[in-house]
Motif scaffolding. Structure first.
Motif, PDB file in Angstrom:
ATOM      1  N   LEU A  15       1.027  -1.093   0.007  1.00 46.35           N
ATOM      2  CA  LEU A  15      -0.099   0.005  -0.092  1.00 46.35           C
ATOM      3  C   LEU A  15       0.970   1.197   0.015  1.00 46.35           C
ATOM      4  O   LEU A  15       0.547   2.193  -0.734  1.00 46.35           O
ATOM      5  CB  LEU A  15      -0.906   0.005   1.248  1.00 46.35           C
ATOM      6  N   GLN A  16       2.072   1.332   0.725  1.00 46.23           N
ATOM      7  CA  GLN A  16       2.938   2.546   0.811  1.00 46.23           C
ATOM      8  C   GLN A  16       3.452   2.778  -0.637  1.00 46.23           C
ATOM      9  O   GLN A  16       3.536   3.652  -1.029  1.00 46.23           O
ATOM     10  CB  GLN A  16       3.920   2.220   2.011  1.00 46.23           C
ATOM     11  N   VAL A  17       4.096   1.806  -1.116  1.00 41.03           N
ATOM     12  CA  VAL A  17       4.740   1.594  -2.218  1.00 41.03           C
ATOM     13  C   VAL A  17       3.919   2.137  -3.483  1.00 41.03           C
ATOM     14  O   VAL A  17       4.013   3.003  -4.180  1.00 41.03           O
ATOM     15  CB  VAL A  17       5.511   0.368  -2.595  1.00 41.03           C
ATOM     16  N   SER A  18       2.773   1.593  -3.291  1.00 43.68           N
ATOM     17  CA  SER A  18       1.744   1.975  -4.550  1.00 43.68           C
ATOM     18  C   SER A  18       1.275   3.183  -4.570  1.00 43.68           C
ATOM     19  O   SER A  18       1.076   3.896  -5.432  1.00 43.68           O
ATOM     20  CB  SER A  18       0.470   0.893  -4.421  1.00 43.68           C
ATOM     21  N   PHE A  19       1.106   3.916  -3.244  1.00 38.98           N
ATOM     22  CA  PHE A  19       0.723   5.356  -3.104  1.00 38.98           C
ATOM     23  C   PHE A  19       2.072   6.106  -3.532  1.00 38.98           C
ATOM     24  O   PHE A  19       1.760   7.146  -4.329  1.00 38.98           O
ATOM     25  CB  PHE A  19       0.363   5.720  -1.598  1.00 38.98           C
ATOM     26  N   LEU A  20       3.269   5.934  -2.998  1.00 40.61           N
ATOM     27  CA  LEU A  20       4.565   6.746  -3.335  1.00 40.61           C
ATOM     28  C   LEU A  20       4.793   6.453  -4.879  1.00 40.61           C
ATOM     29  O   LEU A  20       5.118   7.547  -5.492  1.00 40.61           O
ATOM     30  CB  LEU A  20       5.479   6.214  -2.495  1.00 40.61           C
ATOM     31  N   GLN A  21       4.328   5.417  -5.558  1.00 44.97           N
ATOM     32  CA  GLN A  21       4.804   5.312  -6.990  1.00 44.97           C
ATOM     33  C   GLN A  21       3.938   5.417  -7.829  1.00 44.97           C
ATOM     34  O   GLN A  21       3.829   5.034  -8.968  1.00 44.97           O
ATOM     35  CB  GLN A  21       5.681   3.604  -7.077  1.00 44.97           C
ATOM     36  N   ARG A  22       2.787   5.786  -7.347  1.00 45.65           N
ATOM     37  CA  ARG A  22       1.541   5.881  -8.011  1.00 45.65           C
ATOM     38  C   ARG A  22       1.126   4.650  -9.006  1.00 45.65           C
ATOM     39  O   ARG A  22       0.915   4.723 -10.249  1.00 45.65           O
ATOM     40  CB  ARG A  22       1.642   7.123  -8.911  1.00 45.65           C
TER      41      ARG A  22
END
Length: 97
Positions: A62-69
């Motif tokens: 979830l964190q990476v998907s938010f940061l990397q869009r």
């Protein structure tokens, strides 16, 4: 190399994905110990570790998907990878790099 991976969210995800994948495979082995040989303790320990690593994996996806869009398809496959044996190893090669 580990220090470089720890510096980024994607690097942390890759480490946890590897550990979660290993714990998933090890859990399969400890299930045999539990049900065939009556040894429940290894299954308890590995199951607890796997549960913690699974939750960390989900949080990091979830964190990476938010940061990397990431788009929803990529997020979906990252989640599915955690449910399939060897899935997180495949996801590391195809999604996380």
């Amino acid at each position: 190399m580990i220090n470089n991976l720890l510096k980024t969210a994607v690097g942390r995800l890759r480490i946890i994905a590897f550990l979660e994948g290993c714990s998933y495979l090890l859990l399969g082995f400890t299930m045999i110990l539990k049900y065939k040989f009556g040894m429940p303790q290894p299954n308890y320990v590995v199951g607890l570790a796997h549960g913690i690593l699974f939750v960390l994996y989900i949080v990091l996806v979830l964190q990476v998907s938010f940061l990397q869009r990431w788009n929803l398809v990529k997020i979906f496959w990252a989640f599915i990878a955690s449910l399939v044996p060897f899935g997180t190893f495949y996801a590391d090669k195809t999604i996380f790099r």
